[in-house]
Every structure is written in C-alpha cells, then in structure tokens.
Design a protein around this motif. Structure first.
Motif, PDB file in Angstrom:
ATOM      1  N   ALA A 108       2.684  16.764 -34.282  1.00 23.17           N
ATOM      2  CA  ALA A 108       1.713  17.313 -33.330  1.00 23.17           C
ATOM      3  C   ALA A 108       0.292  16.872 -33.704  1.00 23.17           C
ATOM      4  O   ALA A 108      -0.492  16.484 -32.840  1.00 23.17           O
ATOM      5  N   TYR A 109      -0.019  16.892 -34.997  1.00 19.00           N
ATOM      6  CA  TYR A 109      -1.344  16.444 -35.438  1.00 19.00           C
ATOM      7  C   TYR A 109      -1.522  14.943 -35.191  1.00 19.00           C
ATOM      8  O   TYR A 109      -2.589  14.483 -34.803  1.00 19.00           O
ATOM      9  N   ARG A 110      -0.446  14.189 -35.390  1.00 23.01           N
ATOM     10  CA  ARG A 110      -0.489  12.742 -35.152  1.00 23.01           C
ATOM     11  C   ARG A 110      -0.735  12.472 -33.664  1.00 23.01           C
ATOM     12  O   ARG A 110      -1.555  11.634 -33.292  1.00 23.01           O
ATOM     13  N   LEU A 111      -0.012  13.203 -32.808  1.00 24.32           N
ATOM     14  CA  LEU A 111      -0.189  13.032 -31.360  1.00 24.32           C
ATOM     15  C   LEU A 111      -1.580  13.465 -30.923  1.00 24.32           C
ATOM     16  O   LEU A 111      -2.200  12.821 -30.080  1.00 24.32           O
ATOM     17  N   LEU A 112      -2.067  14.534 -31.518  1.00 22.83           N
ATOM     18  CA  LEU A 112      -3.413  15.032 -31.213  1.00 22.83           C
ATOM     19  C   LEU A 112      -4.416  13.904 -31.454  1.00 22.83           C
ATOM     20  O   LEU A 112      -5.301  13.637 -30.631  1.00 22.83           O
ATOM     21  N   GLU A 113      -4.244  13.234 -32.584  1.00 25.71           N
ATOM     22  CA  GLU A 113      -5.124  12.125 -32.972  1.00 25.71           C
ATOM     23  C   GLU A 113      -5.003  10.966 -31.966  1.00 25.71           C
ATOM     24  O   GLU A 113      -6.013  10.452 -31.477  1.00 25.71           O
ATOM     25  N   ILE A 114      -3.775  10.574 -31.643  1.00 24.68           N
ATOM     26  CA  ILE A 114      -3.543   9.448 -30.729  1.00 24.68           C
ATOM     27  C   ILE A 114      -4.095   9.734 -29.336  1.00 24.68           C
ATOM     28  O   ILE A 114      -4.808   8.920 -28.754  1.00 24.68           O
ATOM     29  N   PHE A 115      -3.779  10.917 -28.795  1.00 26.04           N
ATOM     30  CA  PHE A 115      -4.243  11.265 -27.446  1.00 26.04           C
ATOM     31  C   PHE A 115      -5.774  11.383 -27.386  1.00 26.04           C
ATOM     32  O   PHE A 115      -6.390  10.921 -26.441  1.00 26.04           O
ATOM     33  N   THR A 116      -6.363  12.005 -28.405  1.00 29.17           N
ATOM     34  CA  THR A 116      -7.816  12.177 -28.430  1.00 29.17           C
ATOM     35  C   THR A 116      -8.511  10.823 -28.476  1.00 29.17           C
ATOM     36  O   THR A 116      -9.442  10.543 -27.719  1.00 29.17           O
ATOM     37  N   GLU A 117      -8.012   9.971 -29.381  1.00 28.21           N
ATOM     38  CA  GLU A 117      -8.582   8.643 -29.568  1.00 28.21           C
ATOM     39  C   GLU A 117      -8.438   7.799 -28.302  1.00 28.21           C
ATOM     40  O   GLU A 117      -9.363   7.103 -27.888  1.00 28.21           O
ATOM     41  N   THR A 118      -7.268   7.856 -27.689  1.00 27.47           N
ATOM     42  CA  THR A 118      -6.980   7.005 -26.538  1.00 27.47           C
ATOM     43  C   THR A 118      -7.690   7.468 -25.273  1.00 27.47           C
ATOM     44  O   THR A 118      -8.157   6.643 -24.490  1.00 27.47           O
ATOM     45  N   THR A 119      -7.784   8.781 -25.066  1.00 30.69           N
ATOM     46  CA  THR A 119      -8.406   9.261 -23.826  1.00 30.69           C
ATOM     47  C   THR A 119      -9.906   9.461 -23.952  1.00 30.69           C
ATOM     48  O   THR A 119     -10.633   9.392 -22.968  1.00 30.69           O
ATOM     49  N   GLY A 120     -10.359   9.762 -25.158  1.00 32.80           N
ATOM     50  CA  GLY A 120     -11.772  10.079 -25.340  1.00 32.80           C
ATOM     51  C   GLY A 120     -12.082  11.517 -24.931  1.00 32.80           C
ATOM     52  O   GLY A 120     -13.232  11.932 -24.934  1.00 32.80           O
ATOM     53  N   TYR A 121     -11.038  12.278 -24.567  1.00 31.14           N
ATOM     54  CA  TYR A 121     -11.236  13.676 -24.185  1.00 31.14           C
ATOM     55  C   TYR A 121     -10.897  14.613 -25.328  1.00 31.14           C
ATOM     56  O   TYR A 121     -10.034  14.308 -26.146  1.00 31.14           O
ATOM     57  N   GLU A 122     -11.560  15.741 -25.325  1.00 28.51           N
ATOM     58  CA  GLU A 122     -11.269  16.781 -26.300  1.00 28.51           C
ATOM     59  C   GLU A 122      -9.976  17.480 -25.874  1.00 28.51           C
ATOM     60  O   GLU A 122      -9.754  17.716 -24.689  1.00 28.51           O
TER      61      GLU A 122
END
Length: 141
Positions: free
Chosen positions: A30-44
């Motif tokens: 979940a933390y890994r996905l949080l990082e990937i999604f945040t980085e890729t979308t630029g959204y919080e």
C-alpha cells in the motif's frame, strides 16, 4: 432524492488507514502504491469512502442529469486482493493490461495479489492513461 454515490472524498488520513491494514506485506504494498500513484499523478492522496485511496477528481454529468465527482485513479488494499481503480470504457486499457503481469479484472477494478506480480512501468502507464482519458472526457471548467 436523487441517486447518491456512496464513495465520496473524505478528510480521513490516508496514512492512518494504511496503518490499519492487517497484513504487513499488504501494508508495505500500500505504501509502495501510494508512492507510485502520487508520483505519477502529481495529486495528493485522499480517502474516498472508508477504504479507497484516490488521486485527483473529475466532475461527471450523465445525460440523465445525474452528476457528481469521482477520483481519477485509486487503489484499495483489501483483505483478499488489492483493487486498482482506473478509467473504464478506455480501449487502450486492454492493451496495457496484456503487459501488466498477474491480475484479474472486474467491472471497474483491476485486482492484484501483490505489487511484485506486476510491471510497475505498465502500472504508471495505466495511471497516466486513465487520468488523460478522464480529463479529456470530462474537461474541468
């Protein structure tokens, strides 16, 4: 009284939610996905409903007059599998999923067991593709 979408953005803490995930491995994912999604979308990251972590949002309006807001992309570390939420109705999604790795698909979700089973670069493409698709389909005013 119109139809109400149950999944709404809330002010609950994403980190606090991830900390409630029982399996340490799933929590790590979940933390890994949080990082990937945040980085890729630029959204919080924001909580949507009690258990979905969503990124960005768009406003939709159907011909029926029903309208609302929903996240662009997101994920949920559920007990059985991790659900990934991408745009539906996008033909390019199928092509990307062929290279994605081990997964199953539902109506609106793609399910994975763990991040190690999938190609993270393809995940990033799926995220970017969904965001672009939804922003083109529902341009913000």
């Amino acid at each position: 009284m119109g139809y109400e979408l149950k999944t709404k953005e809330t002010d609950n803490s994403v980190i606090e939610f991830i900390e409630t995930v029982e399996s340490p491995k799933k929590r790590e994912d979940a933390y890994r996905l949080l990082e990937i999604f945040t980085e890729t979308t630029g959204y919080e990251a924001k909580m949507w409903g009690p258990s979905i972590i969503g990124f960005g949002s768009y406003h939709y309006k159907y011909p029926t007059g029903h309208e609302g807001d929903f996240m662009l992309v997101g994920f949920s570390p559920r007990k059985a599998k991790i659900s990934l939420y991408f745009a539906t109705g996008d033909s390019k999604r199928e092509e990307l999923l062929e290279r994605f790795g081990k997964h199953t698909t539902g109506k609106a979700c793609v399910y994975i067991n763990k991040v190690a089973d999938i190609d993270v670069e393809v995940l990033k493409e799926l995220i970017r593709q969904s965001v672009t698709f939804l922003q083109d389909m529902y341009p913000s005013k």
